[in-house]
Design a protein around this motif. Sequence first.
Motif, PDB file in Angstrom:
ATOM      1  N   LEU A 147       0.821  -1.208   0.000  1.00  0.00           N
ATOM      2  CA  LEU A 147       0.000   0.000   0.000  1.00  0.00           C
ATOM      3  C   LEU A 147       0.851   1.251   0.000  1.00  0.00           C
ATOM      4  N   THR A 182       1.127   4.253  -2.910  1.00  0.00           N
ATOM      5  CA  THR A 182       0.589   5.557  -2.552  1.00  0.00           C
ATOM      6  C   THR A 182       1.309   6.647  -3.327  1.00  0.00           C
ATOM      7  N   THR A 188     -12.398   6.499   5.264  1.00  0.00           N
ATOM      8  CA  THR A 188     -11.456   7.176   4.374  1.00  0.00           C
ATOM      9  C   THR A 188     -12.143   7.974   3.273  1.00  0.00           C
ATOM     10  N   LYS A 214      -3.319  -0.216   7.800  1.00  0.00           N
ATOM     11  CA  LYS A 214      -3.706  -0.755   6.494  1.00  0.00           C
ATOM     12  C   LYS A 214      -4.981  -0.088   5.998  1.00  0.00           C
ATOM     13  N   LYS A 215      -5.929   0.092   6.891  1.00  0.00           N
ATOM     14  CA  LYS A 215      -7.178   0.743   6.496  1.00  0.00           C
ATOM     15  C   LYS A 215      -6.954   2.230   6.241  1.00  0.00           C
ATOM     16  N   LYS A 255      -5.687   3.350   2.858  1.00  0.00           N
ATOM     17  CA  LYS A 255      -6.613   3.322   1.729  1.00  0.00           C
ATOM     18  C   LYS A 255      -7.174   4.707   1.444  1.00  0.00           C
TER      19      LYS A 255
END
Length: 258
Positions: free
Chosen positions: A10, A14, A150, A193-194, A197
């Motif tokens: 991730l 980004t 998010t 991790k969340k 996003k």
Amino acid sequence: MKGLIFLTALLLLTPLCQAADYKTILLVSVDALHPDAVSKENSPNIMYLAENGAYSPFATSSNPPKTLISHTVMLTGLQPLENGKTDNAWQVGEPRVSKPTLLSAAKGRGYETCLIYSKQKLGYLKNSSTDTEIFAKDDAVEKTAEVLDTSKKQFIFLHISGLDTEGPVSGWMSEEYVDEFRFIDEQLGALFKKALKSPSVLIIVTSDHAGHDKIHGSDHPEDFKRPLAVFSSLKKITHIPDSALKIDGLKKYIEEEF
């Protein structure tokens, strides 16, 4: 390990850009975390953010280095005599913080604000700029993951307890203390991790104070130590200014970032 690999992917995906207009801001305070505990072995998720951002083991606490006093300084940017909180206690029904906090600044910039904490006395930090307040003694990280959205412009302050129990009972840097920290980092990995996003995210991980032997809140130098890690998905942060390492300078630093 799978979670860490996914987190790595991730971060690599980004996009980087110059404008610091964050959708998600996550300020995490791990109560009683000594910088000596922070390592790739003990905290791979925190360290990965640090390695892709900036990190210092030389941040300092308030005087005295106690939980509510330190967090009030952290969120107001004012020393105890200036912010009015000179004791370390608060009960439901008593007056709350009267000075503007980071949540006030975030609210003024259009963020939905969340205050999530695992020690009831941190309810003192709720003010009129707090949209969501959650006292979660045992599952603050999980509650934060539930609240995190998010798709919204959101500022979240998360306080995590656990080390503040293991330190006084088993000793700072004891096996039990380190095991508890490893568990906290594992939980944070899922939260990060969340958060990653989000279209754009700023994550700050720090603490209020440390301790030595089975003691904290004293004038011993070890009690004043804190770690500070900063990660941005919008720009590469490679340095934390000395002013931000002081607990009363963190508020201004974060405000300048967003």
